[in-house]
Design a protein around this motif. Structure first.
Motif, PDB file in Angstrom:
ATOM      1  N   PHE A   1       0.845  -1.188   0.000  1.00  0.00           N
ATOM      2  CA  PHE A   1       0.000   0.000   0.000  1.00  0.00           C
ATOM      3  C   PHE A   1       0.879   1.236   0.000  1.00  0.00           C
ATOM      4  O   PHE A   1       1.773   1.394   0.841  1.00  0.00           O
ATOM      5  CB  PHE A   1      -0.918   0.035   1.224  1.00  0.00           C
ATOM      6  CG  PHE A   1      -1.782   1.257   1.262  1.00  0.00           C
ATOM      7  CD1 PHE A   1      -2.916   1.341   0.474  1.00  0.00           C
ATOM      8  CD2 PHE A   1      -1.450   2.340   2.077  1.00  0.00           C
ATOM      9  CE1 PHE A   1      -3.721   2.475   0.489  1.00  0.00           C
ATOM     10  CE2 PHE A   1      -2.241   3.472   2.103  1.00  0.00           C
ATOM     11  CZ  PHE A   1      -3.383   3.544   1.306  1.00  0.00           C
ATOM     12  N   LEU A   2       0.630   2.106  -0.967  1.00  0.00           N
ATOM     13  CA  LEU A   2       1.422   3.337  -1.098  1.00  0.00           C
ATOM     14  C   LEU A   2       0.504   4.538  -0.942  1.00  0.00           C
ATOM     15  O   LEU A   2      -0.414   4.726  -1.753  1.00  0.00           O
ATOM     16  CB  LEU A   2       2.090   3.404  -2.473  1.00  0.00           C
ATOM     17  CG  LEU A   2       3.161   2.365  -2.779  1.00  0.00           C
ATOM     18  CD1 LEU A   2       3.531   2.432  -4.256  1.00  0.00           C
ATOM     19  CD2 LEU A   2       4.388   2.617  -1.925  1.00  0.00           C
ATOM     20  N   PRO A   3       0.714   5.358   0.087  1.00  0.00           N
ATOM     21  CA  PRO A   3      -0.001   6.641   0.121  1.00  0.00           C
ATOM     22  C   PRO A   3       0.478   7.454  -1.079  1.00  0.00           C
ATOM     23  O   PRO A   3       1.576   8.008  -1.078  1.00  0.00           O
ATOM     24  CB  PRO A   3       0.441   7.268   1.445  1.00  0.00           C
ATOM     25  CG  PRO A   3       0.951   6.114   2.266  1.00  0.00           C
ATOM     26  CD  PRO A   3       1.567   5.168   1.271  1.00  0.00           C
ATOM     27  N   SER A   4      -0.304   7.481  -2.116  1.00  0.00           N
ATOM     28  CA  SER A   4       0.162   8.055  -3.382  1.00  0.00           C
ATOM     29  C   SER A   4      -1.038   8.487  -4.206  1.00  0.00           C
ATOM     30  O   SER A   4      -2.193   8.243  -3.841  1.00  0.00           O
ATOM     31  CB  SER A   4       0.979   7.022  -4.165  1.00  0.00           C
ATOM     32  OG  SER A   4       0.175   5.894  -4.476  1.00  0.00           O
ATOM     33  N   ARG A   5      -0.739   9.115  -5.296  1.00  0.00           N
ATOM     34  CA  ARG A   5      -1.782   9.432  -6.267  1.00  0.00           C
ATOM     35  C   ARG A   5      -1.204   9.263  -7.665  1.00  0.00           C
ATOM     36  O   ARG A   5       0.003   9.458  -7.878  1.00  0.00           O
ATOM     37  CB  ARG A   5      -2.334  10.838  -6.073  1.00  0.00           C
ATOM     38  CG  ARG A   5      -1.302  11.959  -6.092  1.00  0.00           C
ATOM     39  CD  ARG A   5      -2.017  13.302  -5.965  1.00  0.00           C
ATOM     40  NE  ARG A   5      -1.102  14.422  -5.850  1.00  0.00           N
ATOM     41  CZ  ARG A   5      -1.441  15.676  -6.073  1.00  0.00           C
ATOM     42  NH1 ARG A   5      -2.679  15.968  -6.438  1.00  0.00           N
ATOM     43  NH2 ARG A   5      -0.564  16.656  -5.929  1.00  0.00           N
TER      44      ARG A   5
ATOM     45  N   LEU B   1       2.521   6.029 -10.161  1.00  0.00           N
ATOM     46  CA  LEU B   1       2.091   6.518  -8.855  1.00  0.00           C
ATOM     47  C   LEU B   1       3.168   7.414  -8.261  1.00  0.00           C
ATOM     48  O   LEU B   1       4.353   7.063  -8.273  1.00  0.00           O
ATOM     49  CB  LEU B   1       1.812   5.352  -7.917  1.00  0.00           C
ATOM     50  CG  LEU B   1       0.777   4.324  -8.387  1.00  0.00           C
ATOM     51  CD1 LEU B   1       0.571   3.254  -7.316  1.00  0.00           C
ATOM     52  CD2 LEU B   1      -0.557   5.004  -8.717  1.00  0.00           C
ATOM     53  N   ILE B   2       2.755   8.547  -7.717  1.00  0.00           N
ATOM     54  CA  ILE B   2       3.663   9.482  -7.059  1.00  0.00           C
ATOM     55  C   ILE B   2       3.420   9.376  -5.560  1.00  0.00           C
ATOM     56  O   ILE B   2       2.323   9.669  -5.083  1.00  0.00           O
ATOM     57  CB  ILE B   2       3.459  10.923  -7.542  1.00  0.00           C
ATOM     58  CG1 ILE B   2       3.467  10.992  -9.070  1.00  0.00           C
ATOM     59  CG2 ILE B   2       4.523  11.840  -6.944  1.00  0.00           C
ATOM     60  CD1 ILE B   2       4.736  10.497  -9.711  1.00  0.00           C
ATOM     61  N   THR B   3       4.424   8.927  -4.818  1.00  0.00           N
ATOM     62  CA  THR B   3       4.280   8.701  -3.387  1.00  0.00           C
ATOM     63  C   THR B   3       4.339  10.018  -2.619  1.00  0.00           C
ATOM     64  O   THR B   3       4.647  11.076  -3.178  1.00  0.00           O
ATOM     65  CB  THR B   3       5.381   7.759  -2.880  1.00  0.00           C
ATOM     66  OG1 THR B   3       6.654   8.413  -3.017  1.00  0.00           O
ATOM     67  CG2 THR B   3       5.404   6.470  -3.686  1.00  0.00           C
TER      68      THR B   3
END
Length: 431
Positions: free
Chosen positions: A93-97, A144-146
């Protein structure tokens, strides 16, 4: 599936965090290992009666492919699970967008930032290619950019690894149309150069704010435009633009491999000249001649690309009284003018400049005579001066200094009233 549902007896779904063409992504809790994970619920394939079976096979295949790749800039796959005939892919899981959302919120990114993100993604894709894995759907939505600004490539669901089968039907074009390579849009099987092109299209979008082929609600019309390779001329100039246009070459054989793309992007991100080793270096002439290779008229055809070449001697030798003819000095720089692609009324031009000296070169200028009716637009990586039909392009700050044997390039769009004509002969001199 609903919130708090437990998958495979251990993954408790918490909330939806994303949705794409391949499935829905949940934030979940691995209750066995007490860690947060991402669980992708693959959407069913409704194209046939055996949809549940096909979905499970697809999930297993995706998990096998993705789990083979261990890289800091690729999303890690932990597990694949099945419940009630629905397959789930379990990932870090990556807090990303997605890069798509970042561009929608902030607009186009600075060239240095695009190069930095591109080098990171290229490094992961180079590792994948080394392991026999194609991604086949490199798009801004799969980058994805973390939270700490790093880029990771996700969703190898369309990938094809050596030794793995494919779930696509005959004649089906797989991928996102705006980011496909011309050869795939034209019906050919994808290869490693196709991923290179898609990376270039993704980074072009980050830099320019729109894909290289534009956007079109008519997907068939868009695919035809992609197949023709008619990219929109970039508005941005600078070292990154030239690198991206090399990744976006229509001919797959003219694109760098992914490892070379990584090196070029990293060089731009670090503020270094992107010395393009993929550019063919010109041989030094064996005698004093302004027509290398012994081609009359100074125009040659190399590798199917029109090219005009002329060498300029920076310091011609002083006359001597001795009967022995003087030895010609080594030319200071060499220029190669190429018509990279052509379409009705215009063409994309690339000019390579090589330092032919054994010491570094500080400053250069390339000049040529424009063919009748030709106009220059969208020059990148150079400074333009024009006097009538005589054109001079000189260096800019980032590419003024070249090491011995170093190469830089500039390019532009040439608009004409016709669809023919040869390449002019370019002269290079030190400034």
């Amino acid at each position: 599936m609903n919130r708090d549902a437990i998958i495979a007896g251990r993954y408790r779904l918490e909330r939806k965090v994303g949705r794409g063409a391949m499935g829905v992504v949940w934030r979940a809790r691995d209750e066995r290992l007490d860690r947060t994970v991402a669980v992708k619920q693959l959407l069913p394939d409704n194209s046939s009666d055996d949809a549940p079976f096909r979905s499970i096979v697809r999930a297993m295949r995706e998990a096998r492919v993705a789990a083979r790749l261990k890289h800091p800039h690729a999303v890690t796959v932990y597990d694949v699970a099945e419940q009630d005939g629905t397959p789930f892919l379990v990932m870090e899981f990556l807090p990303s967008r997605p890069l798509t959302d970042l561009l929608a919120d902030d607009g186009p990114l600075p060239a240095g930032r695009v190069a930095e993100l591109g080098a990171q993604i290229a490094s992961a894709l180079a590792a994948a290619h080394e392991d026999g894995i194609l991604h086949r759907d490199v798009t801004p939505n799969n980058v994805l950019i973390t939270g700490d600004g790093e880029a990771k490539i996700a969703d190898f669901g369309l990938s094809h690894a050596t030794g793995e089968g494919t779930m696509t039907g005959g004649g089906l074009v797989v991928g996102t149309p705006a980011f496909l390579s011309p050869e795939v849009a034209d019906g050919e099987d994808p290869g490693y150069p196709s991923d290179v092109f898609s990376l270039g299209a993704t980074l072009y979008t980050a830099l320019e704010g729109a894909p290289p082929f534009g956007t079109d609600g008519n997907q068939i019309a868009l695919l035809k435009r992609v197949a023709r390779g008619e990219i929109t001329a970039p508005r941005t100039t600078g070292p990154l633009t030239d690198v991206l246009l090399r990744l976006l070459r229509r001919d797959p054989g003219e694109r760098p491999d992914m490892a070379e793309a990584e090196r070029m992007l990293a060089a731009v991100a670090d503020g270094r000249p992107a010395i393009l080793s993929g550019t063919k270096r010109l041989p030094a002439p064996t005698r004093r001649s302004r027509l290398p290779f012994g081609i009359a008229g100074g125009v040659v055809v190399a590798g199917g690309v029109l090219a005009g070449i002329l060498l300029f001697d920076d310091d011609p030798p002083a006359p001597v009284a001795a009967p022995t003819p003087p030895t010609a000095p080594k030319p200071a720089c060499e220029a190669r003018y190429e018509v990279a692609s052509r379409w009705p009324g215009g063409s994309e031009i690339r000019v390579s400049v090589r330092n032919a000296k054994d010491t570094r070169l500080t400053g250069w200028e390339v000049s040529w005579t424009l063919p009748p009716g030709t106009r220059i637009a969208n020059l990148w990586n150079g400074s333009l001066a024009q006097d009538g039909d005589r054109v001079r392009v000189s260096e800019v700050d980032w590419n003024a200094v070249l090491p011995a044997g170093g190469i830089t390039t500039f390019g532009f769009i040439a608009t004409t009233g016709d669809d023919g004509g040869g390449a002019p002969v370019a002269e290079c001199r030190t400034s």
